[in-house]
Design a protein around this motif. Structure first.
Motif, PDB file in Angstrom:
ATOM      1  N   PRO A 146       0.814  -1.230   0.000  1.00 55.99           N
ATOM      2  CA  PRO A 146       0.000   0.000   0.000  1.00 55.99           C
ATOM      3  C   PRO A 146       0.844   1.276   0.000  1.00 55.99           C
ATOM      4  O   PRO A 146       0.470   2.270  -0.642  1.00 55.99           O
ATOM      5  CB  PRO A 146      -0.829  -0.139   1.278  1.00 55.99           C
ATOM      6  N   ASP A 147       1.980   1.306   0.710  1.00 52.29           N
ATOM      7  CA  ASP A 147       2.791   2.512   0.726  1.00 52.29           C
ATOM      8  C   ASP A 147       3.405   2.807  -0.641  1.00 52.29           C
ATOM      9  O   ASP A 147       3.545   3.973  -1.037  1.00 52.29           O
ATOM     10  CB  ASP A 147       3.886   2.411   1.784  1.00 52.29           C
ATOM     11  N   TYR A 186       1.945   1.949  -3.468  1.00 51.94           N
ATOM     12  CA  TYR A 186       0.826   2.463  -4.278  1.00 51.94           C
ATOM     13  C   TYR A 186       0.569   3.931  -3.959  1.00 51.94           C
ATOM     14  O   TYR A 186       0.262   4.742  -4.853  1.00 51.94           O
ATOM     15  CB  TYR A 186      -0.424   1.628  -3.993  1.00 51.94           C
ATOM     16  N   ALA A 187       0.712   4.302  -2.669  1.00 56.69           N
ATOM     17  CA  ALA A 187       0.452   5.698  -2.286  1.00 56.69           C
ATOM     18  C   ALA A 187       1.498   6.652  -2.875  1.00 56.69           C
ATOM     19  O   ALA A 187       1.190   7.826  -3.124  1.00 56.69           O
ATOM     20  CB  ALA A 187       0.429   5.811  -0.764  1.00 56.69           C
ATOM     21  N   ARG A 188       2.720   6.179  -3.112  1.00 59.20           N
ATOM     22  CA  ARG A 188       3.756   7.053  -3.657  1.00 59.20           C
ATOM     23  C   ARG A 188       3.624   7.280  -5.161  1.00 59.20           C
ATOM     24  O   ARG A 188       4.273   8.155  -5.728  1.00 59.20           O
ATOM     25  CB  ARG A 188       5.135   6.455  -3.369  1.00 59.20           C
ATOM     26  N   ARG A 211       2.122   8.703  -8.336  1.00 56.79           N
ATOM     27  CA  ARG A 211       1.341   9.895  -8.658  1.00 56.79           C
ATOM     28  C   ARG A 211       0.991   9.873 -10.138  1.00 56.79           C
ATOM     29  O   ARG A 211       1.725   9.348 -10.971  1.00 56.79           O
ATOM     30  CB  ARG A 211       2.128  11.162  -8.330  1.00 56.79           C
ATOM     31  N   TYR A 213      -5.113  -3.381  -7.394  1.00 57.75           N
ATOM     32  CA  TYR A 213      -4.712  -2.051  -7.831  1.00 57.75           C
ATOM     33  C   TYR A 213      -4.593  -2.079  -9.358  1.00 57.75           C
ATOM     34  O   TYR A 213      -3.992  -2.998  -9.917  1.00 57.75           O
ATOM     35  CB  TYR A 213      -3.356  -1.650  -7.242  1.00 57.75           C
TER      36      TYR A 213
END
Length: 515
Positions: A437-438, A440-442, A444, A495
């Motif tokens: 998840p981290d 995926y969060a990075r 952009r 995702y």
């Protein structure tokens, strides 16, 4: 003529089967996106059918390898034409291969070759699972079924052969009974008529020299004596005919050198090493002659053109003889020997207390005997070979039953292996396609693919939700990665990253349980 007709029918059958398989290739591969599949399919069918009779193991390997090439080489699919090809070639291989281990060896070799191919980033474990399933049910199962059919057919043919042998043995038993009865008649005639005729001759001779009788009476007594002598001689001739099998020692009809020379003159290539048999008893010498004669006869009849080796060694105690023919250049003639010559040869060797073996050896056939010089006749077998035939028949029946069990159990076992392997590969693929998840969060929107690539796992997720799929940006290429849900939860979440011109155009998280 019959053999030539069978060959023509076999060729016609192979050509029709080859044409049918090529038709499947044309129908199926013409819809493939890869233009090389049609050429590869036709080449595989031709190579497999051309070698199916002479080299069935090679044909089986060619057919099974098509599943590997198509699945991992051209689109990750198992083509319809290769399924039919594998089924047909595997069944034919089962009919012609002596052992089922060839099919299992091909299965495991191709399955092992598919593992590194499935680990490539451009491949999928799903394709490997499809290959295993195809090989198990289209390759191994038909091969085992063909082997079962072949064993059943051989059992039926062996049954007919044994029936013929039993009929031949029955004729031999009847002949032996007739000979024994003839010997019994001869003994009766010798004991009764011979004795009476001898007495008549003796009394007639006494009357012939009796001076108290007149000239005519003595002349009549002389005629009576001559008639009795003539009758005795005729009786001896009749006894000789009736007891022709009862002579204590049958003289040798020629020597081994003459026998071998005659065989060489007929065209047989013979290598001989003959010991001196002067010290051997007459019965042993005759038995040696018959063993060599029978071996040469079998070689000329069932292995024409094959070289023959004759070895006779003799000591003061025993004589050994061996006649072996090499494999015939054109293959053995069809049909089986009636074994009558060997049955009689066994009896002759038994009467001198020896032992005889006859059977395949070194690709050819060998007849060998060990003959002692001073030995009583060996005990006669009670079953006359019937017990051994029954045991061989029972072994053949067990082989047929075992082949049927293999045809059922082995595919089921392979199915279990495929299911277990598919489960393992699913877990490997599941864990190797997980996107943290981290990471995926990075990611952009607008990031170049080169910056995103180091954060992505080695594989993509192949198990995707079938509902709640967000719209895909026009002209984009999307990739799917795991979103952390357990594989026990069938509401999968993924995702999705979509790229346009190698830049992130959209990023989405969705699953089947979203409302």
């Amino acid at each position: 003529m019959k053999e030539a007709t069978r060959v023509r029918w076999r060729v016609a059958f192979d050509v029709l089967l080859w044409a049918a398989l090529c038709g499947f290739v044309l129908l199926d591969a013409s819809n493939s996106a890869n233009s090389w599949e049609l050429a590869y399919g036709l080449a595989s069918v031709t190579a497999a059918m051309a070698t199916a009779r002479v080299y069935p193991a090679f044909a089986l390997a060619v057919a099974m390898a098509t599943a590997l090439v198509i699945a991992f080489g051209w689109g990750g699919r198992v083509a319809v034409w290769e399924f039919f090809l594998i089924v047909v070639i595997s069944y034919l291989a089962g009919l012609r291969l002596a052992r089922a281990r060839v099919a299992m060896t091909c299965f495991f070799a191709i399955a092992a070759a598919g593992i590194p191919l499935a680990l490539l980033p451009t491949s999928s474990f799903d394709a490997w699972g499809a290959v295993l399933g195809t090989l198990a049910f289209a390759g191994v199962a038909p091969c085992l079924l063909g082997r079962h059919v072949r064993l059943r057919r051989e059992l039926a043919q062996d049954g007919w052969r044994r029936a013929e042998e039993m009929e031949s043995r029955h004729r031999l038993v009847a002949q032996e009974a007739r000979l024994r009865e003839r010997a019994r008649i001869a003994s009766d005639m010798h004991d009764s008529l011979g004795h009476e005729l001898s007495l008549i001759a003796v009394r007639a001779a006494a009357l012939e020299v009796d001076r108290e009788l007149g000239e005519k009476q003595r002349e009549a007594a002389g005629q009576l004596r001559a008639g009795a002598a003539t009758a005795t001689e005729r009786l001896r001739e009749i006894i000789g005919v009736l007891r022709e099998d009862a002579a204590p020692v049958e003289p040798v009809q020629g020597d081994l050198g003459e026998l071998i020379d005659r065989a060489r003159a007929s065209g047989i290539e013979i290598g001989a090493r003959i010991a001196n048999l002067d010290s051997a008893p007459p019965m042993v010498a005759r038995a040696v002659y018959r063993v060599v004669q029978e071996g040469l006869t079998n070689a000329a009849k069932y292995a024409p053109g094959a070289a023959v080796t004759v070895v006779v060694t003799s000591t003061g105690e025993a004589t050994d003889v061996r006649v072996r023919n090499a494999p015939p250049p054109a293959g053995p003639l069809p049909g089986r020997s009636g074994q009558r010559g060997l049955i009689g040869l066994h009896e002759r060797v038994r009467l001198v207390g020896g032992s005889l073996t006859a059977g395949p050896a070194g690709g050819g056939f060998e007849v060998a005997a060990s003959l002692p010089h001073d030995s009583a006749p060996a005990p006669e077998q009670d079953d006359d070979g019937i017990g051994q035939a029954a045991r061989e028949l029972e072994r053949a029946r067990r082989a047929v039953r075992s082949s049927l069990v293999q045809a059922i159990v082995v595919p089921l076992a392979l199915f279990g292996v495929v299911v277990g392997g598919a489960g393992v590969t699913f877990l490997v693929q599941w864990s190797s396609s997980e996107l943290p998840p981290d990471a995926y969060a990075r990611i952009r929107l607008g990031m170049p693919r080169s910056a995103v690539e180091p954060m992505l796992p080695a594989r993509q997720r192949t198990t995707l939700p079938s509902i709640n799929v967000p719209p895909q940006p026009p002209g984009s290429t999307c990739e799917y990665y795991g979103a952390g849900r357990s594989w026990l939860n069938f509401n999968y979440a993924v995702y999705r990253l979509c790229f346009v011109d190698d830049r992130v155009a959209s990023k989405d998280l969705y699953s089947e349980d979203e409302q």
